[in-house]
Write a protein that holds these residues in place. Structure first.
Motif, PDB file in Angstrom:
ATOM      1  N   HIS A 178      -3.718  12.118  13.644  1.00  0.00           N
ATOM      2  CA  HIS A 178      -3.563  13.579  14.229  1.00  0.00           C
ATOM      3  C   HIS A 178      -3.792  14.554  12.762  1.00  0.00           C
ATOM      4  CE1 HIS A 178       0.144  12.440  12.080  1.00  0.00           C
ATOM      5  NE2 HIS A 178       0.582  13.791  12.022  1.00  0.00           N
ATOM      6  N   THR A 179      -3.964  13.768  11.436  1.00  0.00           N
ATOM      7  CA  THR A 179      -4.149  14.742  10.263  1.00  0.00           C
ATOM      8  C   THR A 179      -5.703  15.204  10.071  1.00  0.00           C
ATOM      9  OG1 THR A 179      -4.296  12.955   8.915  1.00  0.00           O
ATOM     10  CG2 THR A 179      -2.111  13.748   9.013  1.00  0.00           C
ATOM     11  N   GLY A 180      -6.460  14.630  11.011  1.00  0.00           N
ATOM     12  CA  GLY A 180      -7.868  14.483  10.841  1.00  0.00           C
ATOM     13  C   GLY A 180      -8.548  13.590  10.067  1.00  0.00           C
ATOM     14  N   ALA A 181      -7.652  12.505   9.376  1.00  0.00           N
ATOM     15  CA  ALA A 181      -8.297  11.551   8.789  1.00  0.00           C
ATOM     16  C   ALA A 181      -8.944  10.416   9.649  1.00  0.00           C
ATOM     17  CB  ALA A 181      -7.311  10.707   7.898  1.00  0.00           C
ATOM     18  N   ARG A 182      -9.741   9.867   9.439  1.00  0.00           N
ATOM     19  CA  ARG A 182     -10.410   8.650  10.339  1.00  0.00           C
ATOM     20  C   ARG A 182      -9.319   7.656  10.559  1.00  0.00           C
ATOM     21  NH1 ARG A 182     -13.957   6.144  13.460  1.00  0.00           N
ATOM     22  NH2 ARG A 182     -13.858   4.200  13.168  1.00  0.00           N
ATOM     23  N   SER A 183      -8.492   7.252   9.871  1.00  0.00           N
ATOM     24  CA  SER A 183      -7.457   6.168   9.769  1.00  0.00           C
ATOM     25  C   SER A 183      -5.896   6.973   9.460  1.00  0.00           C
ATOM     26  CB  SER A 183      -7.660   4.961   9.241  1.00  0.00           C
ATOM     27  OG  SER A 183      -6.635   4.118   9.418  1.00  0.00           O
ATOM     28  N   CYS A 184      -4.920   6.604  10.277  1.00  0.00           N
ATOM     29  CA  CYS A 184      -3.584   6.972   9.627  1.00  0.00           C
ATOM     30  C   CYS A 184      -3.458   6.213   8.243  1.00  0.00           C
ATOM     31  CB  CYS A 184      -2.680   6.608  10.688  1.00  0.00           C
ATOM     32  SG  CYS A 184      -2.874   7.562  12.137  1.00  0.00           S
ATOM     33  N   PHE A 185      -4.028   5.215   8.076  1.00  0.00           N
ATOM     34  CA  PHE A 185      -3.810   4.295   6.837  1.00  0.00           C
ATOM     35  C   PHE A 185      -4.567   4.911   5.583  1.00  0.00           C
ATOM     36  CE2 PHE A 185      -2.249   2.123  10.429  1.00  0.00           C
ATOM     37  CZ  PHE A 185      -0.988   1.460   9.890  1.00  0.00           C
ATOM     38  N   ASP A 186      -5.198   5.922   5.726  1.00  0.00           N
ATOM     39  CA  ASP A 186      -6.239   6.255   4.733  1.00  0.00           C
ATOM     40  C   ASP A 186      -5.576   7.428   3.569  1.00  0.00           C
ATOM     41  OD1 ASP A 186      -8.251   5.177   5.672  1.00  0.00           O
ATOM     42  OD2 ASP A 186      -9.164   7.180   6.559  1.00  0.00           O
ATOM     43  N   VAL A 187      -4.182   7.476   3.951  1.00  0.00           N
ATOM     44  CA  VAL A 187      -3.520   8.712   3.053  1.00  0.00           C
ATOM     45  C   VAL A 187      -3.002   8.349   2.065  1.00  0.00           C
ATOM     46  CG1 VAL A 187      -1.717  10.461   3.541  1.00  0.00           C
ATOM     47  CG2 VAL A 187      -2.834   9.954   5.507  1.00  0.00           C
ATOM     48  N   ASP A 188      -2.124   7.254   1.928  1.00  0.00           N
ATOM     49  CA  ASP A 188      -1.548   6.816   0.791  1.00  0.00           C
ATOM     50  C   ASP A 188      -1.634   5.376   0.424  1.00  0.00           C
ATOM     51  OD1 ASP A 188       0.427   7.410  -1.244  1.00  0.00           O
ATOM     52  OD2 ASP A 188       2.187   7.245  -0.026  1.00  0.00           O
ATOM     53  N   THR A 189      -2.649   5.142  -0.658  1.00  0.00           N
ATOM     54  CA  THR A 189      -2.766   3.886  -0.899  1.00  0.00           C
ATOM     55  C   THR A 189      -1.606   3.466  -1.911  1.00  0.00           C
ATOM     56  OG1 THR A 189      -4.967   4.227  -0.917  1.00  0.00           O
ATOM     57  CG2 THR A 189      -4.452   2.561  -2.198  1.00  0.00           C
ATOM     58  N   LEU A 190      -1.133   2.251  -1.600  1.00  0.00           N
ATOM     59  CA  LEU A 190       0.119   1.858  -2.354  1.00  0.00           C
ATOM     60  C   LEU A 190      -0.361   0.880  -3.132  1.00  0.00           C
ATOM     61  CD1 LEU A 190       2.429   1.051   0.484  1.00  0.00           C
ATOM     62  CD2 LEU A 190       2.245   3.145  -1.000  1.00  0.00           C
ATOM     63  N   ALA A 191       0.332   0.464  -4.350  1.00  0.00           N
ATOM     64  CA  ALA A 191      -0.081  -0.544  -5.511  1.00  0.00           C
ATOM     65  C   ALA A 191       1.012  -1.799  -5.419  1.00  0.00           C
ATOM     66  CB  ALA A 191      -0.244  -0.007  -7.040  1.00  0.00           C
ATOM     67  N   PRO A 192       0.875  -2.923  -4.441  1.00  0.00           N
ATOM     68  CA  PRO A 192       1.695  -3.882  -4.360  1.00  0.00           C
ATOM     69  C   PRO A 192       1.057  -4.758  -5.503  1.00  0.00           C
ATOM     70  CG  PRO A 192       0.039  -4.099  -2.728  1.00  0.00           C
ATOM     71  CD  PRO A 192      -0.083  -2.745  -3.195  1.00  0.00           C
ATOM     72  N   VAL A 193       2.194  -5.599  -5.980  1.00  0.00           N
ATOM     73  CA  VAL A 193       1.934  -6.745  -6.886  1.00  0.00           C
ATOM     74  C   VAL A 193       1.071  -7.809  -5.917  1.00  0.00           C
ATOM     75  CG1 VAL A 193       2.929  -8.896  -7.791  1.00  0.00           C
ATOM     76  CG2 VAL A 193       4.135  -6.609  -8.241  1.00  0.00           C
ATOM     77  N   VAL A 194      -0.065  -8.325  -6.116  1.00  0.00           N
ATOM     78  CA  VAL A 194      -0.967  -9.229  -5.428  1.00  0.00           C
ATOM     79  C   VAL A 194      -0.756 -10.675  -5.974  1.00  0.00           C
ATOM     80  CG1 VAL A 194      -3.550  -9.930  -5.029  1.00  0.00           C
ATOM     81  CG2 VAL A 194      -2.700  -7.518  -5.772  1.00  0.00           C
ATOM     82  N   GLY A 195      -0.417 -11.232  -4.942  1.00  0.00           N
ATOM     83  CA  GLY A 195      -0.169 -12.633  -4.972  1.00  0.00           C
ATOM     84  C   GLY A 195      -1.254 -13.512  -5.522  1.00  0.00           C
ATOM     85  N   GLY A 196      -1.001 -14.649  -6.126  1.00  0.00           N
ATOM     86  CA  GLY A 196      -1.767 -15.786  -6.614  1.00  0.00           C
ATOM     87  C   GLY A 196      -2.231 -16.483  -5.761  1.00  0.00           C
TER      88      GLY A 196
END
Length: 119
Positions: free
Chosen positions: A99-117
Motif C-alpha cells: 500500500h506504500t507503493g513499493a513492489r513488496s511490503c518487505f522492501d522497506v526496512d532491511t535488517l542486519a541479523p547475525v548470519v548462522g554458520g
C-alpha cells in the motif's frame, strides 16, 4: 464448492479469531510480496475465483487486492504448510503489492541479523 476446496478449508487451522495468515509470493521469481489474513470465506474465494481475497482486520470486511488500485493478484498456485496454519499463495502480481507503493511490503526496512554458520 468443490470437494477439493472444501477439503482444503477443512484442513486449514484458523486461529482463535477465525483467521489464517497468507504469505503472498510472486510465482515466477519467488519474491515474497506481502502477508494478509484470510478467514474460511476469503480462502474459498481465493481458491475458486482466481483473485486473492483477504479479510481486513481493521475494516472488518473482505477486500480483493487491486479492486481500487488496479494492482491485482492473479492466483497461480496455493498450498497450506505442514501444520495447516499458514497459507502460501503464488500469484502473478500486476503493479505493486504494498500500500506504500513499493513492489513488496518487505522492501522497506532491511535488517542486519547475525548470519548462522554451516550446519
Amino acid at each position: 464448492m468443490t470437494d477439493t476446496v472444501a477439503a482444503v478449508i477443512e484442513r486449514a487451522r484458523f486461529d482463535g479469531a477465525g483467521l489464517l495468515p497468507a504469505v503472498i509470493q510472486q510465482h515466477d521469481t519467488r519474491e515474497v510480496l506481502m502477508v494478509g489474513w484470510m478467514d474460511a470465506e476469503a480462502l474459498r474465494r481465493t481458491l475458486t475465483e482466481g483473485r486473492v481475497t483477504f479479510w481486513s482486520r481493521s475494516r472488518q470486511e473482505y477486500w480483493r487486492k487491486g479492486d481500487t488500485s488496479g494492482h491485482i493478484q492473479l492466483v497461480r498456485g496455493a498450498a497450506l504448510d505442514c501444520d495447516g496454519d499458514t497459507l502460501l499463495v503464488q500469484v502473478h502480481q500486476v503493479g505493486v503489492a504494498c500500500h506504500t507503493g513499493a513492489r513488496s511490503c518487505f522492501d522497506v526496512d532491511t535488517l542486519a541479523p547475525v548470519v548462522g554458520g554451516d550446519a
